[in-house]
Design a protein around this motif. Sequence first.
Motif, PDB file in Angstrom:
ATOM      1  N   ASN A   1       0.828  -1.212   0.000  1.00 53.03           N
ATOM      2  CA  ASN A   1       0.000   0.000   0.000  1.00 53.03           C
ATOM      3  C   ASN A   1       0.858   1.257   0.000  1.00 53.03           C
ATOM      4  OD1 ASN A   1      -2.478  -1.312  -0.067  1.00 53.03           O
ATOM      5  ND2 ASN A   1      -2.625  -1.434   2.154  1.00 53.03           N
ATOM      6  N   ARG A   2       1.924   1.261   0.789  1.00 53.01           N
ATOM      7  CA  ARG A   2       2.807   2.437   0.844  1.00 53.01           C
ATOM      8  C   ARG A   2       3.469   2.693  -0.509  1.00 53.01           C
ATOM      9  NH1 ARG A   2       6.003   1.690   6.573  1.00 53.01           N
ATOM     10  NH2 ARG A   2       4.206   1.997   7.923  1.00 53.01           N
TER      11      ARG A   2
ATOM     12  N   LEU B   1       2.473   1.682  -3.545  1.00 60.40           N
ATOM     13  CA  LEU B   1       1.498   2.068  -4.554  1.00 60.40           C
ATOM     14  C   LEU B   1       0.967   3.474  -4.316  1.00 60.40           C
ATOM     15  CD1 LEU B   1      -0.364  -1.324  -4.981  1.00 60.40           C
ATOM     16  CD2 LEU B   1       1.207  -0.233  -6.602  1.00 60.40           C
ATOM     17  N   ASP B   2       0.715   3.843  -3.057  1.00 61.07           N
ATOM     18  CA  ASP B   2       0.281   5.206  -2.756  1.00 61.07           C
ATOM     19  C   ASP B   2       1.329   6.223  -3.195  1.00 61.07           C
ATOM     20  OD1 ASP B   2      -2.199   4.584  -1.734  1.00 61.07           O
ATOM     21  OD2 ASP B   2      -1.616   4.789   0.372  1.00 61.07           O
TER      22      ASP B   2
ATOM     23  N   ALA C   1       1.580   5.944  -7.412  1.00 60.86           N
ATOM     24  CA  ALA C   1       0.425   6.300  -8.233  1.00 60.86           C
ATOM     25  C   ALA C   1      -0.413   7.445  -7.684  1.00 60.86           C
ATOM     26  CB  ALA C   1      -0.471   5.072  -8.405  1.00 60.86           C
ATOM     27  N   ARG C   2      -0.325   7.692  -6.370  1.00 64.93           N
ATOM     28  CA  ARG C   2      -1.208   8.691  -5.791  1.00 64.93           C
ATOM     29  C   ARG C   2      -0.467   9.895  -5.228  1.00 64.93           C
ATOM     30  NH1 ARG C   2      -4.574   6.316  -1.531  1.00 64.93           N
ATOM     31  NH2 ARG C   2      -6.021   7.989  -2.023  1.00 64.93           N
ATOM     32  N   GLY C   3       0.871   9.864  -5.282  1.00 67.00           N
ATOM     33  CA  GLY C   3       1.660  10.993  -4.817  1.00 67.00           C
ATOM     34  C   GLY C   3       1.657  11.182  -3.315  1.00 67.00           C
ATOM     35  N   ILE C   4       1.288  10.135  -2.574  1.00 70.25           N
ATOM     36  CA  ILE C   4       1.281  10.214  -1.117  1.00 70.25           C
ATOM     37  C   ILE C   4       2.670   9.848  -0.623  1.00 70.25           C
ATOM     38  CG2 ILE C   4       0.308   9.264   1.012  1.00 70.25           C
ATOM     39  CD1 ILE C   4      -2.297   8.787  -0.573  1.00 70.25           C
TER      40      ILE C   4
END
Length: 183
Positions: free
Chosen positions: A12-13, A15-16, A19-22
């Motif tokens: 999750n870390r 991919l975030d 792809a999500r800029g987190i």
Amino acid sequence: MAHSGATHTLANRWLDALARGIAFTLPTELYVALIRQDGTEVAAGDYARVQLDPSESNWLGTGGENSGASAGEGEAGSAEYVEVVNGVQIDFGQASSNWSSSDNPVDHFDLFDNAGNWLCRGNLTDAKVINNGDPVYFESGELFLRFPIVNPAEASTLITVGADCVRDSFIRGCDPLPRGDDA
């Protein structure tokens, strides 16, 4: 034998971040734990996880680098994965009690961060019964973290992920999905 790979926490870390800029705050400390066949961590009184922090000296790059960014491509650029390996011995010390048994040997390791988050699991080549008096360690280069990669010759298979009909519409000439007034 347990499956190996990243946990949901780590996946999750990544991919975030990708792809999500987190922002993904990298761990400052890593700990190697010994896990028995039944999925429990060794719990003998003298056992402790071994700290092996992220650093160029503790982990060799994917091309065997001990400094600078990784540049490995596997065997002749055709590997199915890249990996980093421990660059130093990981020493759990000498067991002063039995840490496992023949019906519940140590068969994998887990990696945790400084917050106690479980990050990944790796299988041992051979399950090991650890008895009183046994030295317990991984030599340099024996513990690895692998990341699967796509062979460039097969990269077209990426296009089909989650979008088969859209891919077919543009590449194979099948009827496109109806949209809006076209429905």
